[in-house]
Design a protein around this motif. Structure first.
Motif, PDB file in Angstrom:
ATOM      1  N   PRO A 121      15.419   7.507  -1.167  1.00 25.66           N
ATOM      2  CA  PRO A 121      15.609   7.051  -2.559  1.00 25.66           C
ATOM      3  C   PRO A 121      14.694   5.904  -2.988  1.00 25.66           C
ATOM      4  N   SER A 122      14.085   5.194  -2.036  1.00 21.07           N
ATOM      5  CA  SER A 122      13.210   4.081  -2.391  1.00 21.07           C
ATOM      6  C   SER A 122      12.204   3.838  -1.273  1.00 21.07           C
ATOM      7  N   LYS A 123      11.227   3.002  -1.565  1.00 21.50           N
ATOM      8  CA  LYS A 123      10.230   2.632  -0.556  1.00 21.50           C
ATOM      9  C   LYS A 123      10.877   1.914   0.622  1.00 21.50           C
ATOM     10  N   VAL A 124      11.885   1.101   0.345  1.00 25.07           N
ATOM     11  CA  VAL A 124      12.567   0.384   1.429  1.00 25.07           C
ATOM     12  C   VAL A 124      13.264   1.379   2.359  1.00 25.07           C
ATOM     13  N   HIS A 125      13.966   2.371   1.779  1.00 25.91           N
ATOM     14  CA  HIS A 125      14.582   3.419   2.608  1.00 25.91           C
ATOM     15  C   HIS A 125      13.521   4.083   3.489  1.00 25.91           C
ATOM     16  N   LEU A 126      12.397   4.403   2.880  1.00 20.43           N
ATOM     17  CA  LEU A 126      11.337   5.111   3.591  1.00 20.43           C
ATOM     18  C   LEU A 126      10.763   4.279   4.736  1.00 20.43           C
ATOM     19  N   LEU A 127      10.482   3.011   4.485  1.00 22.74           N
ATOM     20  CA  LEU A 127       9.849   2.178   5.515  1.00 22.74           C
ATOM     21  C   LEU A 127      10.818   1.813   6.637  1.00 22.74           C
ATOM     22  N   VAL A 128      12.104   1.666   6.314  1.00 20.16           N
ATOM     23  CA  VAL A 128      13.074   1.431   7.395  1.00 20.16           C
ATOM     24  C   VAL A 128      13.179   2.688   8.263  1.00 20.16           C
ATOM     25  N   ALA A 129      13.175   3.862   7.633  1.00 16.92           N
ATOM     26  CA  ALA A 129      13.179   5.112   8.399  1.00 16.92           C
ATOM     27  C   ALA A 129      11.901   5.250   9.219  1.00 16.92           C
ATOM     28  N   THR A 130      10.788   4.759   8.673  1.00 16.80           N
ATOM     29  CA  THR A 130       9.525   4.776   9.417  1.00 16.80           C
ATOM     30  C   THR A 130       9.630   3.904  10.658  1.00 16.80           C
ATOM     31  N   MET A 131      10.304   2.765  10.546  1.00 15.80           N
ATOM     32  CA  MET A 131      10.488   1.896  11.707  1.00 15.80           C
ATOM     33  C   MET A 131      11.327   2.590  12.777  1.00 15.80           C
ATOM     34  N   ALA A 189       0.812  -1.217   0.000  1.00 13.19           N
ATOM     35  CA  ALA A 189       0.000   0.000   0.000  1.00 13.19           C
ATOM     36  C   ALA A 189       0.847   1.269   0.000  1.00 13.19           C
ATOM     37  N   VAL A 190       2.130   1.130   0.320  1.00 13.83           N
ATOM     38  CA  VAL A 190       3.009   2.297   0.366  1.00 13.83           C
ATOM     39  C   VAL A 190       3.584   2.528  -1.029  1.00 13.83           C
ATOM     40  N   GLN A 191       2.986   3.445  -1.759  1.00 11.17           N
ATOM     41  CA  GLN A 191       3.453   3.842  -3.084  1.00 11.17           C
ATOM     42  C   GLN A 191       4.020   5.254  -2.988  1.00 11.17           C
ATOM     43  N   MET A 192       5.196   5.455  -3.555  1.00 11.02           N
ATOM     44  CA  MET A 192       5.889   6.729  -3.375  1.00 11.02           C
ATOM     45  C   MET A 192       5.052   7.912  -3.852  1.00 11.02           C
ATOM     46  N   ARG A 193       4.313   7.758  -4.953  1.00  6.98           N
ATOM     47  CA  ARG A 193       3.492   8.862  -5.434  1.00  6.98           C
ATOM     48  C   ARG A 193       2.395   9.214  -4.420  1.00  6.98           C
ATOM     49  N   GLU A 194       1.792   8.197  -3.831  1.00  7.11           N
ATOM     50  CA  GLU A 194       0.748   8.447  -2.831  1.00  7.11           C
ATOM     51  C   GLU A 194       1.329   9.072  -1.576  1.00  7.11           C
ATOM     52  N   VAL A 195       2.522   8.632  -1.186  1.00 16.75           N
ATOM     53  CA  VAL A 195       3.182   9.229  -0.025  1.00 16.75           C
ATOM     54  C   VAL A 195       3.438  10.709  -0.289  1.00 16.75           C
ATOM     55  N   ALA A 196       3.907  11.019  -1.477  1.00 16.02           N
ATOM     56  CA  ALA A 196       4.180  12.415  -1.841  1.00 16.02           C
ATOM     57  C   ALA A 196       2.906  13.250  -1.776  1.00 16.02           C
ATOM     58  N   ARG A 199       9.289  -6.172   6.669  1.00 14.92           N
ATOM     59  CA  ARG A 199       9.622  -6.597   5.311  1.00 14.92           C
ATOM     60  C   ARG A 199      10.672  -5.680   4.696  1.00 14.92           C
ATOM     61  N   ALA A 200      10.520  -4.385   4.917  1.00 13.00           N
ATOM     62  CA  ALA A 200      11.509  -3.440   4.386  1.00 13.00           C
ATOM     63  C   ALA A 200      12.878  -3.690   5.004  1.00 13.00           C
ATOM     64  N   LEU A 201      12.900  -3.945   6.297  1.00 14.14           N
ATOM     65  CA  LEU A 201      14.165  -4.205   6.974  1.00 14.14           C
ATOM     66  C   LEU A 201      14.816  -5.478   6.423  1.00 14.14           C
ATOM     67  N   THR A 202      13.995  -6.455   6.111  1.00 15.17           N
ATOM     68  CA  THR A 202      14.493  -7.718   5.560  1.00 15.17           C
ATOM     69  C   THR A 202      15.023  -7.530   4.138  1.00 15.17           C
ATOM     70  N   PHE A 203      14.345  -6.681   3.352  1.00 12.67           N
ATOM     71  CA  PHE A 203      14.751  -6.438   1.961  1.00 12.67           C
ATOM     72  C   PHE A 203      15.956  -5.505   1.842  1.00 12.67           C
ATOM     73  N   ALA A 204      16.285  -4.791   2.900  1.00 12.90           N
ATOM     74  CA  ALA A 204      17.291  -3.731   2.828  1.00 12.90           C
ATOM     75  C   ALA A 204      18.657  -4.264   2.381  1.00 12.90           C
ATOM     76  N   ASP A 205      19.275  -3.572   1.411  1.00 11.37           N
ATOM     77  CA  ASP A 205      20.624  -3.914   0.990  1.00 11.37           C
ATOM     78  C   ASP A 205      21.593  -2.858   1.532  1.00 11.37           C
ATOM     79  N   ARG A 206      22.817  -2.870   1.040  1.00 12.08           N
ATOM     80  CA  ARG A 206      23.828  -1.966   1.590  1.00 12.08           C
ATOM     81  C   ARG A 206      23.484  -0.494   1.400  1.00 12.08           C
ATOM     82  N   SER A 207      22.712  -0.188   0.384  1.00 10.43           N
ATOM     83  CA  SER A 207      22.358   1.217   0.147  1.00 10.43           C
ATOM     84  C   SER A 207      21.476   1.777   1.263  1.00 10.43           C
TER      85      SER A 207
END
Length: 210
Positions: free
Chosen positions: A63-73, A41-48, A121-129
């Motif tokens: 830079p991405s939804k994963v960055h955003l959701l990890v920051a949300t956590m 449900a978290v789409q960057m355009r909708e968040v904006a 899920r975002a934390l699990t998907f997170a890569d080095r970036s």
């Protein structure tokens, strides 16, 4: 969620008051969308649109939804930390206080399972970036545990115990969210791993010597 943060990256520049307010709107919109429908449900355009920022501006912050959701956590954990400080755990030992603290944090996430699932899920998907955002989550979790322990200057052995406790808490979240563990099982696992605190307490170790 590892307790040690990366030290190879430069610190992020401080935000102005206006930028910080914009960032908070973005994080609030992210949490609201995730709370309603989870990760998808978290789409960057909708968040904006929800946070009233331009899409390009949003991507400069995250830079991405994963960055955003990890920051949300990290943001959610920061709020939990403030709540826990207002009403500290009442356990007689450090292990009991940490177990109580983590279960209170767990139940807070339990009240919003879609949001919890999206963040984990975002934390699990997170890569080095995403390392800076993951490091913030780690530092916040470590601070919550050390506060419950009543420690300002932990030993390396105590920090190692904290890392193992964090790993267990993270794993417990994943297994509960996937329906493979009950709340009762999570509680037992958390209480069990928190016993490491007693094993790494220098005073307790000294008392055990013959």
């Amino acid at each position: 969620m590892p307790a040690e943060a990366s030290t190879s990256r430069p610190a992020a520049p401080s935000l102005t008051e206006r930028q910080e307010a914009r960032r908070r709107r973005i994080l609030r919109a992210s949490a609201q969308l995730a709370g309603r429908g989870g990760f998808d449900a978290v789409q960057m355009r909708e968040v904006a649109e929800s946070s009233q920022v331009a899409l390009g501006t949003l991507y400069r912050y995250f830079p991405s939804k994963v960055h955003l959701l990890v920051a949300t956590m990290q943001d959610q954990l920061e709020h939990m930390h403030g709540t826990l400080r207002k009403k500290p755990p009442a356990g007689a030992t450090a292990a009991e206080r940490v177990a109580e603290t983590l279960m209170r944090a767990f139940r807070a996430l339990q009240r919003e399972p879609h949001l919890a699932d999206a963040m984990v899920r975002a934390l699990t998907f997170a890569d080095r970036s995403v390392s800076p955002e993951v490091d913030q989550v780690s530092r916040q979790t470590t601070a919550i545990i050390l506060d419950a322990m009543g420690l300002a200057d932990p030993t390396p052995e105590q920090l190692s115990a904290v890392r193992v406790i964090e790993h267990t808490w993270h794993s417990a979240l994943i297994t509960w969210l996937s329906g493979r563990a009950s709340i009762a099982q999570v509680k037992i696992d958390i209480e069990t791993v928190c016993r490491l605190i007693d094993l790494t307490d220098p005073a307790a170790a000294h008392s055990r010597r013959p």
